[in-house]
Design a protein around this motif. Structure first.
Motif, PDB file in Angstrom:
ATOM      1  N   CYS A 277       0.848  -1.188   0.000  1.00 40.05           N
ATOM      2  CA  CYS A 277       0.000   0.000   0.000  1.00 40.05           C
ATOM      3  C   CYS A 277       0.894   1.253   0.000  1.00 40.05           C
ATOM      4  O   CYS A 277       1.829   1.346   0.800  1.00 40.05           O
ATOM      5  CB  CYS A 277      -0.887  -0.021   1.239  1.00 40.05           C
ATOM      6  N   CYS A 280       0.285   3.016   3.741  1.00 43.36           N
ATOM      7  CA  CYS A 280       0.671   2.405   5.029  1.00 43.36           C
ATOM      8  C   CYS A 280       1.693   1.280   4.888  1.00 43.36           C
ATOM      9  O   CYS A 280       2.210   0.801   5.903  1.00 43.36           O
ATOM     10  CB  CYS A 280      -0.569   1.891   5.758  1.00 43.36           C
ATOM     11  N   CYS A 289      -4.383  -0.102   0.219  1.00 44.57           N
ATOM     12  CA  CYS A 289      -5.122  -1.211   0.850  1.00 44.57           C
ATOM     13  C   CYS A 289      -6.549  -0.766   1.177  1.00 44.57           C
ATOM     14  O   CYS A 289      -6.854   0.436   1.142  1.00 44.57           O
ATOM     15  CB  CYS A 289      -4.398  -1.667   2.118  1.00 44.57           C
TER      16      CYS A 289
HETATM   17 ZN    ZN Z   1      -2.796   1.043   3.531  1.00 47.34          ZN
END
Ligand code: ZN
Ligand code: AMP
Ligand code: FES
Length: 311
Positions: A277, A280, A289
């Motif tokens: 992602c 994150c 994500c």
């Molecule tokens: Zn994420």
């Protein structure tokens, strides 16, 4: 009624096993059932470091108690969902349990972690059902905590009743991809995921409640207030009625599915190549994500609401 093992007076009757047990024999029966599930499905060994997700309820606390008792290396994880008194009470119970046994409990709280939102903030802005946002949040924080802490396995307290209700829902709607994923052990599909296991998938809610009661575990009895009217409860009710008339139905439904049904669905879902992602760093099928997509949707809608109220 006599105990099946020792012929003392029984304190619990398990119609699904055509058995009754006294207190010590029931505790032994329950521990052995959990240990057998762990070994049979190769969930983990005593060398593995297991993160146990505990909600403060009977199942996850009973699971943590058994794992600790059996000598597994465990730590707990509690995620504060910010659901009023229900969350406050469940956090207290989880903390008290850990403290009483000298176990380490990691506590995270939605709304307090950087950039996070509570369930009510998520539902009021996106109009998603609370359980949908909650599921996305839980998955993300469980996966992230397990990866960050270097754990080998993440264990949850899903019991036989949860599994039977989920299976019924998946069959009713022929959710092929979900049927493919309905297993007590999920093998990681990315290096940042850890193995996910459900050691109580063969033991019923009645059994974990009895175990928790007989062990004197103080657990939160109330259900999440958001669960009222949830479809899952309708499936649970149906399965309970079936179990009443035909004891052993839940166990047979779930275990026979895993033996005979699951192999037929195993290829029903394509495993997309997971990248990371962009926000994150956790595994994601696309650029971001599911958790980060939900967070940015909430942020966008909140910004829109401020703009409208100023206009
Ligand atoms: Zn994420
Ligand atoms: P549920 O989705 O509420 O049926 O819970 C299933 C399992 O997820 C529980 O047995 C716990 O292992 C885990 N779990 C649920 N809620 C939490 C929470 N707030 N913090 C940590 N683990 C949780
Ligand atoms: Fe997630 Fe109730 S536990 S909404």
């Amino acid at each position: 009624m006599k105990c099946r093992r020792c012929a003392e007076t029984a304190v619990v009757q398990l119609r699904s096993h055509n058995s009754a047990f006294c207190k010590p024999c029931f505790l032994l029966f329950f521990r052995r059932a959990v240990e057998r599930a762990i070994d049979r499905d190769r969930m983990f060994t005593r060398d593995d470091h297991v993160l146990v997700a505990v909600s403060g309820g009977k199942d996850s606390l009973a699971l943590w108690d058994v794992l600790h008792d059996l000598g597994y290396r465990t730590e707990g994880l509690y995620l504060g969902l910010g659901i009023g008194d229900y969350s406050a009470e469940s956090e207290r119970k989880a903390m008290r349990f850990a403290l009483s046994r000298g176990l380490k409990l990691r506590v995270l709280a939605l709304g307090e972690e950087a950039g996070s939102f509570t369930i009510s903030e998520a539902t009021s802005t996106t109009r998603r059902p609370p359980c949908s946002a909650c599921g996305t949040f839980k998955r993300h924080y469980f996966d992230q905590a397990a990866a960050a802490g270097g754990f080998d396995v993440l264990a949850t307290g899903h019991n036989l009743d949860d599994e039977a209700a989920r299976l019924l829902g998946n069959v009713l709607h022929w959710q092929l991809a979900y049927l493919a994923k309905q297993q007590p052990v999920l093998t990681p599909t990315h290096p940042r995921f850890v193995r996910k296991v459900r050691p109580l998938y063969r033991t019923s809610e009645l059994e974990s409640a009895t175990y928790a009661f007989l062990r004197g575990i103080d657990y939160v009895v109330e259900e999440c207030p958001n669960s009222h009217g949830a479809t899952q409860l309708v499936y649970k009710d149906l399965m309970n009625r079936l179990e009443q008339r035909m004891p052993g139905s839940k166990l047979m439904f779930v275990t026979d599915f895993l033996k005979h049904g699951h192999p037929l669905f195993a290829d029903a879902t394509a495993h997309p190549d997971l990248g990371e992602c962009a926000t994150c760093g956790m595994p994601a099928a696309g650029e971001r994500c599911g958790y980060c997509r939900l967070v940015s949707e909430i942020e966008r809608r909140r910004a829109q609401a401020v703009t409208y109220s100023r206009a």
